[in-house]
Design an enzyme around this catalytic site. Structure first.
Site, PDB file in Angstrom:
ATOM      1  N   LYS A 179       2.049  -9.217   7.939  1.00  0.00           N
ATOM      2  CA  LYS A 179       1.817  -8.864   9.346  1.00  0.00           C
ATOM      3  C   LYS A 179       0.336  -8.737   9.710  1.00  0.00           C
ATOM      4  O   LYS A 179      -0.032  -8.845  10.869  1.00  0.00           O
ATOM      5  CB  LYS A 179       2.518  -7.540   9.685  1.00  0.00           C
TER       6      LYS A 179
ATOM      7  N   ASP B 258       7.279  -4.669  17.511  1.00  0.00           N
ATOM      8  CA  ASP B 258       7.766  -3.396  16.942  1.00  0.00           C
ATOM      9  C   ASP B 258       7.522  -2.289  17.967  1.00  0.00           C
ATOM     10  O   ASP B 258       8.376  -1.438  18.214  1.00  0.00           O
ATOM     11  CB  ASP B 258       7.021  -3.051  15.645  1.00  0.00           C
TER      12      ASP B 258
ATOM     13  N   GLY C 245       1.578   4.853   7.870  1.00  0.00           N
ATOM     14  CA  GLY C 245       1.613   3.446   7.467  1.00  0.00           C
ATOM     15  C   GLY C 245       1.805   2.542   8.670  1.00  0.00           C
ATOM     16  O   GLY C 245       1.458   2.904   9.801  1.00  0.00           O
ATOM     17  N   GLY C 246       2.382   1.367   8.432  1.00  0.00           N
ATOM     18  CA  GLY C 246       2.551   0.371   9.484  1.00  0.00           C
ATOM     19  C   GLY C 246       3.399   0.866  10.645  1.00  0.00           C
ATOM     20  O   GLY C 246       3.033   0.723  11.815  1.00  0.00           O
ATOM     21  N   ALA C 247       4.535   1.487  10.331  1.00  0.00           N
ATOM     22  CA  ALA C 247       5.434   1.956  11.391  1.00  0.00           C
ATOM     23  C   ALA C 247       4.760   3.062  12.205  1.00  0.00           C
ATOM     24  O   ALA C 247       4.881   3.116  13.433  1.00  0.00           O
ATOM     25  CB  ALA C 247       6.738   2.460  10.774  1.00  0.00           C
TER      26      ALA C 247
ATOM     27  N   ASN D 241       0.758  13.523   7.167  1.00  0.00           N
ATOM     28  CA  ASN D 241       0.986  12.486   6.150  1.00  0.00           C
ATOM     29  C   ASN D 241       0.671  13.033   4.769  1.00  0.00           C
ATOM     30  O   ASN D 241      -0.142  13.935   4.620  1.00  0.00           O
ATOM     31  CB  ASN D 241       0.097  11.271   6.434  1.00  0.00           C
ATOM     32  N   ARG D 242       1.355  12.482   3.768  1.00  0.00           N
ATOM     33  CA  ARG D 242       1.117  12.899   2.381  1.00  0.00           C
ATOM     34  C   ARG D 242      -0.338  12.655   2.012  1.00  0.00           C
ATOM     35  O   ARG D 242      -1.013  13.523   1.455  1.00  0.00           O
ATOM     36  CB  ARG D 242       2.065  12.099   1.475  1.00  0.00           C
TER      37      ARG D 242
ATOM     38  N   LYS E  86      -5.360   8.774   5.052  1.00  0.00           N
ATOM     39  CA  LYS E  86      -4.713   7.754   5.890  1.00  0.00           C
ATOM     40  C   LYS E  86      -4.401   8.310   7.278  1.00  0.00           C
ATOM     41  O   LYS E  86      -4.538   7.624   8.283  1.00  0.00           O
ATOM     42  CB  LYS E  86      -3.442   7.231   5.207  1.00  0.00           C
TER      43      LYS E  86
HETATM   44  P1  ATR Z   1       5.852   1.115   6.782  1.00  0.00           P
HETATM   45  O1  ATR Z   1       5.243  -0.224   7.102  1.00  0.00           O
HETATM   46  O2  ATR Z   1       7.356   1.086   6.730  1.00  0.00           O
HETATM   47  O3  ATR Z   1       5.324   2.202   7.649  1.00  0.00           O
HETATM   48  P2  ATR Z   1       4.048   1.891   4.664  1.00  0.00           P
HETATM   49  O4  ATR Z   1       2.936   1.294   5.446  1.00  0.00           O
HETATM   50  O5  ATR Z   1       4.129   1.639   3.209  1.00  0.00           O
HETATM   51  O6  ATR Z   1       5.447   1.423   5.267  1.00  0.00           O
HETATM   52  O7  ATR Z   1       4.037   3.478   4.948  1.00  0.00           O
HETATM   53  C1  ATR Z   1       4.937   4.333   4.323  1.00  0.00           C
HETATM   54  C2  ATR Z   1       4.715   5.761   4.832  1.00  0.00           C
HETATM   55  O8  ATR Z   1       5.675   6.605   4.177  1.00  0.00           O
HETATM   56  C3  ATR Z   1       3.346   6.332   4.501  1.00  0.00           C
HETATM   57  O9  ATR Z   1       2.949   7.228   5.509  1.00  0.00           O
HETATM   58  C4  ATR Z   1       3.616   7.078   3.189  1.00  0.00           C
HETATM   59  O10 ATR Z   1       2.718   8.150   2.908  1.00  0.00           O
HETATM   60  P3  ATR Z   1       1.323   7.847   2.171  1.00  0.00           P
HETATM   61  O11 ATR Z   1       0.390   7.331   3.223  1.00  0.00           O
HETATM   62  O12 ATR Z   1       0.905   9.164   1.620  1.00  0.00           O
HETATM   63  O13 ATR Z   1       1.607   6.824   1.100  1.00  0.00           O
HETATM   64  C5  ATR Z   1       4.968   7.654   3.494  1.00  0.00           C
HETATM   65  N1  ATR Z   1       5.682   8.028   2.260  1.00  0.00           N
HETATM   66  C6  ATR Z   1       6.273   7.185   1.378  1.00  0.00           C
HETATM   67  N2  ATR Z   1       6.855   7.894   0.386  1.00  0.00           N
HETATM   68  C7  ATR Z   1       6.621   9.206   0.647  1.00  0.00           C
HETATM   69  C8  ATR Z   1       6.970  10.437   0.019  1.00  0.00           C
HETATM   70  N3  ATR Z   1       7.690  10.455  -1.099  1.00  0.00           N
HETATM   71  N4  ATR Z   1       6.574  11.592   0.590  1.00  0.00           N
HETATM   72  C9  ATR Z   1       5.853  11.597   1.741  1.00  0.00           C
HETATM   73  N5  ATR Z   1       5.490  10.468   2.393  1.00  0.00           N
HETATM   74  C10 ATR Z   1       5.871   9.296   1.858  1.00  0.00           C
END
Ligand code: ATR
Length: 302
Positions: A75, A111, A137-139, A159-160, A164
């Site tokens: 993307k 989206d 992340g992306g969403a 966010n974790r 980011k």
């Molecule tokens: P998408 O395109 O679906 O948004 P992504 O860009 O990989 O996918 O983003 C995933 C999101 O889920 C991120 O905000 C990620 O947190 P990090 O930025 O800390 O990686 C979050 N995420 C995934 N697994 C997680 C978990 N176990 N606990 C908390 N946040 C999580």
């Protein structure tokens, strides 16, 4: 449908590129839309390696493709091979829809349009509201741009990975004048209550998964509306907990359907009526809930 009226020498080609692509819901979604609209077109999946992206985009253009969807992981990189990019897609920093023009493909992001429509039909009114966005992340990026466009009073990023969230906040603040903040998961339980909470993480996603990014469900008390970008399972633990506190709960299925309809609208320069959109959604939710979803994993869907 009479097969002689479709799939003939006049058939217009559409498709989706991603990697992997086998589990994408888009071919089912887009071929259903084509059929419902009575348009002589066909939509096919293409698995494309990152190193072949330029050749693929140029090749599909040379082959006369009218429109394409782009999914994970292309993307962002696809933006290098387009003639121009729509302003909203530029803001989101990702493209999921390509439309044929005289000079090459133009990039769009549906989206965000799908999310906007989902808010609209589910009567989630963001204007002037305090919002909390979980994920970066992306969403989350699409959701944050939409919240800014719809006039949210405040966006709190959780966010974790703190960096980011800070980066997303910085990006959004470059065009959004509302209040923003970044907090940790630990802080969210004592922080000022938002009106609307969005889960844009992948936590809770997948058949049989029962996890929520919000560990203390009492958090949902006095929150008005809760949106989860996930739709497998249909009701996540996040939504289930929120429902117990009387929040309006919406999953990501409408967003999925309406981003697909928005791509169709861009390709054909038309507006699909609300009635037809509902018929498409009903046909697909029936397929989806009857087990078609088992072929689909959200991370692999555009
Ligand atoms: P998408 O395109 O679906 O948004 P992504 O860009 O990989 O996918 O983003 C995933 C999101 O889920 C991120 O905000 C990620 O947190 P990090 O930025 O800390 O990686 C979050 N995420 C995934 N697994 C997680 C978990 N176990 N606990 C908390 N946040 C999580």
């Amino acid at each position: 449908m009479n097969i002689f009226d479709f799939y003939n020498g006049h058939t217009k080609p559409y498709g989706i590129i991603g990697n992997p692509i086998e589990h994408s819901f888009s071919p089912v979604l887009q071929n259903t839309i084509l059929q419902k609209m009575g348009f002589n077109g066909v939509y096919v999946p293409f698995r494309v390696d990152e190193k072949d992206m330029q050749k693929a985009v140029e090749g599909l253009y040379a082959l006369g493709f009218e429109g394409l969807n782009v999914t994970v992981p292309h993307k962002i990189s696809v933006m290098n091979y387009l003639c121009c990019i729509d302003d909203t897609a530029e803001k989101v920093g990702a493209v999921n829809t390509l439309k044929r023009t005289e000079n090459g493909f133009k990039g769009y992001n549906t989206d965000i349009l799908g999310l906007k429509k989902s808010f609209y039909i589910n009567k989630i009114d963001v204007k002037g509201k305090k919002t909390m966005l979980i994920g970066a992340g992306g969403a989350a990026n699409s959701a944050a741009v939409l919240l800014s466009q719809l006039g949210a009073e405040k966006i709190v990023f959780v966010n974790r990975t703190n960096e980011k969230a800070e980066a997303l906040r910085k990006h959004i603040s470059s065009f959004y004048s509302g209040e923003t903040d970044v907090i940790s998961f630990d802080d969210m339980y004592t922080y000022e209550k938002p009106d609307i909470v969005i889960n844009a993480t992948s936590v809770g996603m997948g058949e049989g998964v029962w996890e929520s990014p919000v560990k203390e469900s009492g958090f949902f008390k006095d929150i008005n509306a809760v949106f989860d970008v996930i739709y497998i399972p249909w009701e996540t633990k996040f939504l289930n907990d929120a429902k117990k506190y009387g929040c309006k709960c919406v999953n990501g299925f409408d967003m999925l359907i309406y981003q697909g309809i928005a791509s169709y609208e861009i390709w054909h320069d038309i507006s699909v009526s609300d009635e037809t959109a509902l018929e498409i959604k009903d046909a697909l939710s029936e397929y989806f809930l009857k087990g078609g979803k088992k072929a689909v994993k959200r991370n692999e869907i555009k």
